[in-house]
Write a protein that holds these residues in place. Structure first.
Motif, PDB file in Angstrom:
ATOM      1  N   LEU A 128     -16.117  51.265  29.296  1.00 35.77           N
ATOM      2  CA  LEU A 128     -15.882  51.125  27.858  1.00 35.77           C
ATOM      3  C   LEU A 128     -17.080  50.410  27.221  1.00 35.77           C
ATOM      4  O   LEU A 128     -17.421  49.286  27.609  1.00 35.77           O
ATOM      5  CB  LEU A 128     -14.605  50.323  27.599  1.00 35.77           C
ATOM      6  CG  LEU A 128     -13.343  50.762  28.372  1.00 35.77           C
ATOM      7  CD1 LEU A 128     -12.126  49.961  27.902  1.00 35.77           C
ATOM      8  CD2 LEU A 128     -13.095  52.249  28.214  1.00 35.77           C
ATOM      9  N   CYS A 129     -17.697  51.067  26.248  1.00 36.54           N
ATOM     10  CA  CYS A 129     -18.909  50.521  25.608  1.00 36.54           C
ATOM     11  C   CYS A 129     -18.696  50.395  24.109  1.00 36.54           C
ATOM     12  O   CYS A 129     -19.536  50.815  23.311  1.00 36.54           O
ATOM     13  CB  CYS A 129     -20.102  51.424  25.913  1.00 36.54           C
ATOM     14  SG  CYS A 129     -20.358  51.701  27.679  1.00 36.54           S
ATOM     15  N   ILE A 138     -11.696  50.889  35.885  1.00 34.62           N
ATOM     16  CA  ILE A 138     -11.871  50.782  34.441  1.00 34.62           C
ATOM     17  C   ILE A 138     -12.746  49.556  34.211  1.00 34.62           C
ATOM     18  O   ILE A 138     -12.356  48.429  34.508  1.00 34.62           O
ATOM     19  CB  ILE A 138     -10.515  50.609  33.696  1.00 34.62           C
ATOM     20  CG1 ILE A 138      -9.478  51.632  34.191  1.00 34.62           C
ATOM     21  CG2 ILE A 138     -10.727  50.672  32.187  1.00 34.62           C
ATOM     22  CD1 ILE A 138      -9.855  53.075  34.022  1.00 34.62           C
ATOM     23  N   SER A 139     -13.945  49.788  33.680  1.00 36.97           N
ATOM     24  CA  SER A 139     -14.866  48.675  33.445  1.00 36.97           C
ATOM     25  C   SER A 139     -15.317  48.699  31.989  1.00 36.97           C
ATOM     26  O   SER A 139     -14.879  49.553  31.196  1.00 36.97           O
ATOM     27  CB  SER A 139     -16.058  48.774  34.403  1.00 36.97           C
ATOM     28  OG  SER A 139     -16.837  47.599  34.311  1.00 36.97           O
ATOM     29  N   ASP A 140     -16.165  47.757  31.633  1.00 41.69           N
ATOM     30  CA  ASP A 140     -16.655  47.684  30.254  1.00 41.69           C
ATOM     31  C   ASP A 140     -18.027  47.030  30.281  1.00 41.69           C
ATOM     32  O   ASP A 140     -18.517  46.676  31.366  1.00 41.69           O
ATOM     33  CB  ASP A 140     -15.691  46.855  29.386  1.00 41.69           C
ATOM     34  CG  ASP A 140     -15.837  45.368  29.662  1.00 41.69           C
ATOM     35  OD1 ASP A 140     -15.587  44.967  30.818  1.00 41.69           O
ATOM     36  OD2 ASP A 140     -16.246  44.613  28.764  1.00 41.69           O
ATOM     37  N   VAL A 141     -18.635  46.881  29.117  1.00 41.69           N
ATOM     38  CA  VAL A 141     -19.969  46.249  29.043  1.00 41.69           C
ATOM     39  C   VAL A 141     -19.973  45.122  28.018  1.00 41.69           C
ATOM     40  O   VAL A 141     -21.042  44.679  27.573  1.00 41.69           O
ATOM     41  CB  VAL A 141     -21.047  47.289  28.657  1.00 41.69           C
ATOM     42  CG1 VAL A 141     -21.194  48.345  29.731  1.00 41.69           C
ATOM     43  CG2 VAL A 141     -20.718  47.930  27.304  1.00 41.69           C
ATOM     44  N   GLY A 142     -18.796  44.676  27.598  1.00 42.18           N
ATOM     45  CA  GLY A 142     -18.695  43.705  26.511  1.00 42.18           C
ATOM     46  C   GLY A 142     -19.461  42.415  26.771  1.00 42.18           C
ATOM     47  O   GLY A 142     -19.558  41.949  27.902  1.00 42.18           O
ATOM     48  N   SER A 143     -19.959  41.813  25.698  1.00 45.23           N
ATOM     49  CA  SER A 143     -20.748  40.586  25.797  1.00 45.23           C
ATOM     50  C   SER A 143     -19.884  39.358  26.053  1.00 45.23           C
ATOM     51  O   SER A 143     -20.405  38.270  26.290  1.00 45.23           O
ATOM     52  CB  SER A 143     -21.541  40.372  24.508  1.00 45.23           C
ATOM     53  OG  SER A 143     -22.335  41.498  24.245  1.00 45.23           O
ATOM     54  N   PRO A 172     -14.262  44.022  34.810  1.00 41.56           N
ATOM     55  CA  PRO A 172     -15.176  43.871  33.675  1.00 41.56           C
ATOM     56  C   PRO A 172     -16.620  43.614  34.127  1.00 41.56           C
ATOM     57  O   PRO A 172     -16.853  43.095  35.223  1.00 41.56           O
ATOM     58  CB  PRO A 172     -14.616  42.651  32.936  1.00 41.56           C
ATOM     59  CG  PRO A 172     -13.185  42.552  33.381  1.00 41.56           C
ATOM     60  CD  PRO A 172     -13.197  43.006  34.810  1.00 41.56           C
ATOM     61  N   ALA A 173     -17.558  43.988  33.286  1.00 43.93           N
ATOM     62  CA  ALA A 173     -18.979  43.788  33.597  1.00 43.93           C
ATOM     63  C   ALA A 173     -19.754  43.581  32.298  1.00 43.93           C
ATOM     64  O   ALA A 173     -19.270  43.921  31.215  1.00 43.93           O
ATOM     65  CB  ALA A 173     -19.522  45.006  34.340  1.00 43.93           C
ATOM     66  N   ARG A 224     -19.790  39.875  15.121  1.00 39.32           N
ATOM     67  CA  ARG A 224     -18.559  39.251  14.612  1.00 39.32           C
ATOM     68  C   ARG A 224     -17.548  39.164  15.759  1.00 39.32           C
ATOM     69  O   ARG A 224     -16.937  38.120  15.998  1.00 39.32           O
ATOM     70  CB  ARG A 224     -17.989  40.108  13.469  1.00 39.32           C
ATOM     71  CG  ARG A 224     -16.644  39.600  12.954  1.00 39.32           C
ATOM     72  CD  ARG A 224     -15.862  40.705  12.271  1.00 39.32           C
ATOM     73  NE  ARG A 224     -15.544  41.800  13.181  1.00 39.32           N
ATOM     74  CZ  ARG A 224     -15.161  43.010  12.794  1.00 39.32           C
ATOM     75  NH1 ARG A 224     -15.048  43.293  11.518  1.00 39.32           N
ATOM     76  NH2 ARG A 224     -14.875  43.944  13.705  1.00 39.32           N
ATOM     77  N   ASP A 225     -17.400  40.266  16.495  1.00 38.83           N
ATOM     78  CA  ASP A 225     -16.426  40.300  17.586  1.00 38.83           C
ATOM     79  C   ASP A 225     -16.782  39.327  18.703  1.00 38.83           C
ATOM     80  O   ASP A 225     -15.910  38.720  19.317  1.00 38.83           O
ATOM     81  CB  ASP A 225     -16.320  41.720  18.161  1.00 38.83           C
ATOM     82  CG  ASP A 225     -15.551  42.660  17.236  1.00 38.83           C
ATOM     83  OD1 ASP A 225     -15.166  42.222  16.142  1.00 38.83           O
ATOM     84  OD2 ASP A 225     -15.349  43.819  17.622  1.00 38.83           O
TER      85      ASP A 225
END
Ligand SMILES: NC(=O)C1=CN([C@@H]2O[C@H](COP(=O)(O)OP(=O)(O)OC[C@H]3O[C@@H](n4cnc5c(N)ncnc54)[C@H](O)[C@@H]3O)[C@@H](O)[C@H]2O)C=CC1
Ligand SMILES: O=C(O)C(=O)Cc1ccc(O)cc1
Length: 311
Positions: free
Chosen positions: A78-79, A102-107, A128-129, A244-245
């Protein structure tokens, strides 16, 4: 910078990327260049972005719905902005395959892990990643295949995560050129608050302060921004939704670091007011040493590489 040639054998059958902006489109490009999966599938909720990715030819298939995107996928990344992760989790949750990663790239990591855990069924692996690599640009045209080369990617597997799944995700990031580390989500969020989030806030703040100064005109700010201000303007041009997020989802760590930062800033203000040159000199000497050790470790070029040409 060039990527290694395609792998002799893909690591997975189907890799799906959701959110096709800077990071998602960079993953697509790297995944195709190195042939990380038999099939690389892409999805974005914004139709013009899907069409653009189709036109760029950076996915094997562009799906029309979240369901179509994740059905049969071995790995889904998820990006999307951090604040949208829960909504995407809700969209895909009922359709993910048993055993899928299921992974992501969130900061930000802790809040994303929580948002996804609530939406993804237990028969899939949420890992997560965060690739610590990016630019101030957004959208599918901003991505490039070598973005992750020689950059860190931090995995934050939850306790008890499936080792095989974590290893496979690590292999995927390593194949895209990243150096992979593992740590807890909470540690990640504190470390990134000081190394990335608060620095971005400082940039947004100083550019805002300059814009609001009545005594200095906008054209003077632009004309004479060759000094340190110029680098701040690059950072302060980063995507408003994304940042913002980040701040709304890493409040605790950011507030903790900001508290320390403002104390130190007041100490500097005091040193200037009372002409304590030694205190200023001592701090500037210590900070110069930090910059030099970053360069020695090969993590930065001596001159800024901002705006470098991409492939
Ligand atoms: N920009 C950077 O330098 C870095 C960003 N990140 C993280 O990567 C993530 C993506 O950032 P960027 O690629 O820069 O953003 P971007 O703005 O370039 O792309 C985000 C994409 O997500 C899509 N999207 C938003 N909500 C969606 C939804 N509900 N369903 C499907 N698609 C949706 C948007 O249409 C957009 O195309 C963020 O979580 C950010 O924190 C991580 C490392 C670096
Ligand atoms: O453009 C820059 O200097 C960045 O700092 C890019 C960046 C932005 C957000 C991240 O989570 C990681 C890297």
């Amino acid at each position: 910078m060039v990527l290694d040639p395609p792998l002799p054998k893909p690591l997975v059958g189907r890799l799906t990327v959701i959110g096709l902006g800077l990071i998602g489109s960079s993953i697509l490009r790297a995944a195709l260049a190195r042939r990380l999966a038999d099939e690389v599938v892409a999805y974005d909720h914004f139709e013009p972005v899907r069409s653009r990715v189709e036109a760029l030819g950076i996915a094997d298939r562009v799906a029309a719905t979240p369901e179509e995107a994740v059905t049969g996928a071995d790995v889904v990344i998820l990006c999307v902005p951090v604040g949208a992760m829960g909504a995407v989790g809700e969209d895909i949750g009922p359709h993910v395959a048993p055993g899928a990663i299921i992974s992501d790239v969130g900061s930000v990591k802790a809040s994303v892990a929580k948002a996804l855990a609530g939406q993804i069924p237990d028969y899939a692996h949420v890992i997560p990643a965060h690739p610590v690599a990016g630019t101030e640009y957004s959208g599918p045209d901003a991505g490039f295949a070598t973005l992750f080369q020689n950059r860190w990617c931090i995995l934050t597997p939850p306790e008890g995560a499936d080792e095989g799944a974590v290893d496979l995700l690590e292999e995927i990031w390593a194949a895209m050129g990243a150096n992979v580390e593992r740590m807890s989500a909470e540690r990640h969020d504190l470390v990134l608050a000081i190394t990335s989030h608060v620095p971005h806030l400082i940039a947004y703040n100083i550019v805002g302060t300059a814009a609001d100064l009545e005594t200095v005109t906008q054209s003077e700010v632009i004309k004479y921004s060759a000094g340190g201000f110029r680098d701040f303007t690059r950072i302060a041009a980063s995507d408003p939704t994304m940042w913002r997020d980040v701040f709304l989802n890493n409040r605790e760590a950011v507030i903790e670091v900001l508290g320390r930062f403002t104390e130190d800033l007041f100490a500097l203000q005091r040193a200037i007011r009372w002409e304590q040159g030694d205190a200023l000199f001592e701090l500037f000497t210590r900070t110069r040493a930090i910059r030099r050790s970053i360069i020695e470790q090969g993590q930065e070029t001596a001159a800024p590489d901002f705006g470098r040409a991409h492939d």
